[in-house]
Scaffold this motif. Structure first.
Motif, short mmCIF file in Angstrom:
data_model
loop_
_atom_site.label_atom_id
_atom_site.label_comp_id
_atom_site.label_asym_id
_atom_site.label_seq_id
_atom_site.Cartn_x
_atom_site.Cartn_y
_atom_site.Cartn_z
N GLN A 126 0.87 -1.07 0.03
CA GLN A 126 0.15 -0.14 0.10
C GLN A 126 1.04 1.42 -0.07
N HIS A 127 2.10 1.25 0.61
CA HIS A 127 2.86 2.38 0.74
C HIS A 127 4.38 2.04 -0.03
N TYR A 128 4.92 0.92 -0.04
CA TYR A 128 6.28 0.62 -0.49
C TYR A 128 6.00 -0.85 -1.42
N VAL A 129 5.78 -0.32 -2.73
CA VAL A 129 5.62 -1.38 -3.55
C VAL A 129 6.85 -2.09 -3.93
N TYR A 130 8.09 -1.50 -3.84
CA TYR A 130 9.31 -2.18 -3.93
C TYR A 130 9.83 -2.96 -2.82
N LEU A 131 9.63 -2.70 -1.50
CA LEU A 131 9.84 -3.31 -0.32
C LEU A 131 8.74 -4.64 -0.56
N ALA A 132 7.66 -4.65 -0.90
CA ALA A 132 6.61 -5.72 -1.05
C ALA A 132 7.05 -6.60 -2.15
N GLY A 133 7.92 -6.14 -3.15
CA GLY A 133 8.69 -7.18 -4.05
C GLY A 133 9.52 -8.02 -3.48
N TRP A 134 10.43 -7.37 -2.59
CA TRP A 134 11.33 -8.26 -1.77
C TRP A 134 10.64 -9.18 -0.96
N ILE A 135 9.59 -8.68 -0.15
CA ILE A 135 8.91 -9.74 0.59
C ILE A 135 8.41 -10.88 -0.15
N GLY A 136 7.97 -10.48 -1.33
CA GLY A 136 7.34 -11.56 -2.21
C GLY A 136 8.41 -12.53 -2.65
N MET A 137 9.93 -11.74 -2.89
CA MET A 137 10.91 -12.96 -3.41
C MET A 137 11.23 -13.89 -2.29
N VAL A 138 11.35 -13.35 -0.98
CA VAL A 138 11.49 -14.10 0.25
C VAL A 138 10.27 -15.24 0.28
N GLY A 139 9.34 -14.74 0.17
CA GLY A 139 8.25 -15.76 0.53
C GLY A 139 8.10 -16.86 -0.85
N ILE A 140 8.54 -16.45 -2.02
CA ILE A 140 8.60 -17.58 -3.00
C ILE A 140 9.81 -18.82 -2.66
N VAL A 141 10.82 -18.15 -2.17
CA VAL A 141 12.04 -19.17 -1.54
C VAL A 141 11.56 -20.02 -0.39
N MET A 142 10.90 -19.49 0.61
CA MET A 142 10.49 -19.88 1.62
C MET A 142 9.56 -21.16 1.24
N THR A 143 8.47 -20.63 0.21
CA THR A 143 7.39 -21.56 -0.25
C THR A 143 7.87 -22.88 -0.95
N LEU A 144 8.85 -22.59 -1.86
CA LEU A 144 9.59 -23.80 -2.73
C LEU A 144 10.75 -24.35 -2.04
N VAL A 287 13.10 -6.68 -9.76
CA VAL A 287 12.02 -6.64 -8.64
C VAL A 287 10.65 -5.82 -9.30
N ILE A 288 11.06 -4.63 -9.94
CA ILE A 288 9.74 -3.96 -10.42
C ILE A 288 9.43 -4.38 -11.64
N GLU A 289 9.98 -5.01 -12.74
CA GLU A 289 9.41 -5.57 -13.80
C GLU A 289 9.15 -6.86 -13.82
N VAL A 290 9.40 -7.37 -12.96
CA VAL A 290 9.15 -8.87 -12.91
C VAL A 290 8.26 -9.58 -11.63
N ILE A 291 9.03 -9.12 -10.57
CA ILE A 291 8.50 -9.89 -9.40
C ILE A 291 6.94 -9.10 -9.03
N VAL A 292 6.96 -7.76 -9.06
CA VAL A 292 5.68 -7.01 -8.67
C VAL A 292 4.71 -7.42 -9.61
N PRO A 293 4.88 -7.55 -10.89
CA PRO A 293 3.75 -7.72 -11.83
C PRO A 293 3.29 -9.33 -11.51
N LEU A 294 4.21 -10.04 -11.31
CA LEU A 294 3.88 -11.67 -10.90
C LEU A 294 2.94 -11.52 -9.43
N MET A 295 3.44 -10.84 -8.62
CA MET A 295 2.51 -10.73 -7.39
C MET A 295 1.28 -10.15 -7.65
#
Length: 302
Positions: A126-144, A287-295
């Motif tokens: 809601q306020h930090y899209v770039y940080l959310a992308g990093w959190i998403g990357m960590v989440g993907i690694v944790m999940t897989l 992060v911006i062009e790949v991870i954020v759109p994926l999320m």
């Protein structure tokens, strides 16, 4: 006749098994529709490289007594790259199967990854899209890697197939060499050690062979990270070369005197060696062009 030989002399001995790992990514780069999402290109390239690596390890492993179902399982239902251990586990071998705690621990890591992607990331976005992308990357690694792949390891071991977890408690690494050598993503370590380090070490010294492994790792990550992002080129290669340099430094006499090979100093040096240049590996274009759109497609970010 060599274990990995092919009848006839149409293919050089050194090239056996390498064709898919070269041809498949080239096919993806050539045939992939230009108007498709960049995250789709990332996953397609990653899958093409994975299939090629999987074929290479299987094709070059001699396992004539292994049952067909185990070969199929290795190729289709196990992400590890140690084909010899997986396929040649004697039927009378008694493995230490997963305890209930290990099953629950693997499930907890899977759940934590899901919570990061669909729980924490949406709030941060809601306020930090770039940080959310990093959190998403960590989440993907944790999940897989930490969750799903650990569950697969538990299942294979429950039927007496030697498939050890690919993530071997990375936070317990006493130094940077131990982190990359036996604790982080051992599938990739098994692959590079067998097909890059050992062949190189027969022609150059160990230091150059180590740097060669990390150079190849960097180039592979360029293909999966920088190419789909269409930017940040050179960052992943620089990151992995710095990792190789850090390993060589810890093996120097100076590092030995300082105490960077073990203890809290070794652990701290490994941590900073990994975290400080991480920006080069997962650069902003990725992060911006790949991870954020994926999320966004996954419903984690609006």
């Amino acid at each position: 006749m060599p274990k990995c030989s092919i009848r006839g002399n149409l293919v050089p001995r050194w090239a056996h098994g390498w064709v898919p790992i070269v041809v498949l990514p080239m096919m993806v780069m050539t045939l992939f529709p230009s108007n498709w999402p960049r995250w789709c290109l990332m996953w397609t390239l990653a899958f093409a490289i994975y299939v090629g690596c999987k074929w290479l390890t299987w094709r070059r492993t001699f396992a004539p007594r292994s049952p067909v179902w185990k070969h199929i399982g290795y190729l289709l239902a196990w992400p590890g790259m140690d084909a010899a251990t997986f396929l040649n586990t004697p039927s009378n071998t008694v493995l230490n199967t997963c305890s209930y705690f290990e099953w629950l621990f693997a499930l907890a890591k899977l759940a934590s990854g899901i919570l990061l992607i669909w729980g924490l990331a949406p709030m941060v976005a809601q306020h930090y899209v770039y940080l959310a992308g990093w959190i998403g990357m960590v989440g993907i690694v944790m999940t897989l890697h930490f969750g799903l792949f650990h569950l697969l390891s538990c299942w294979w071991r429950s039927i007496q197939v030697d498939a050890q977890p690919l993530m071997n408690w990375p936070l317990k690494s006493r130094n940077i060499s131990e982190f990359w050598g036996c604790r982080w993503n051992t599938a990739f370590r098994d692959l590079t050690h067998r097909f890059i380090f050992k062949p190189l070490a027969t022609y150059v010294n160990t230091k150059l062979a180590i740097l060669g492994c990390f150079l190849v790792s960097g180039l592979i990550h360029e293909l999966v990270i920088s190419v789909p992002a269409r930017g940040g080129y050179g960052g992943p290669t620089l990151f992995f070369l710095l990792q190789g340099g850090a390993i060589l430094f810890t093996r120097s006499s100076i590092a030995r005197k300082i105490g960077l090979r073990s203890g809290w100093l070794g652990w701290t040096f490994a941590l900073f060696s990994l975290l400080l240049p991480l920006f080069f590996l997962f650069h902003p274009p990725f992060v911006i062009e790949v991870i954020v759109p994926l999320m966004k497609v996954a419903g984690a970010i609006r």
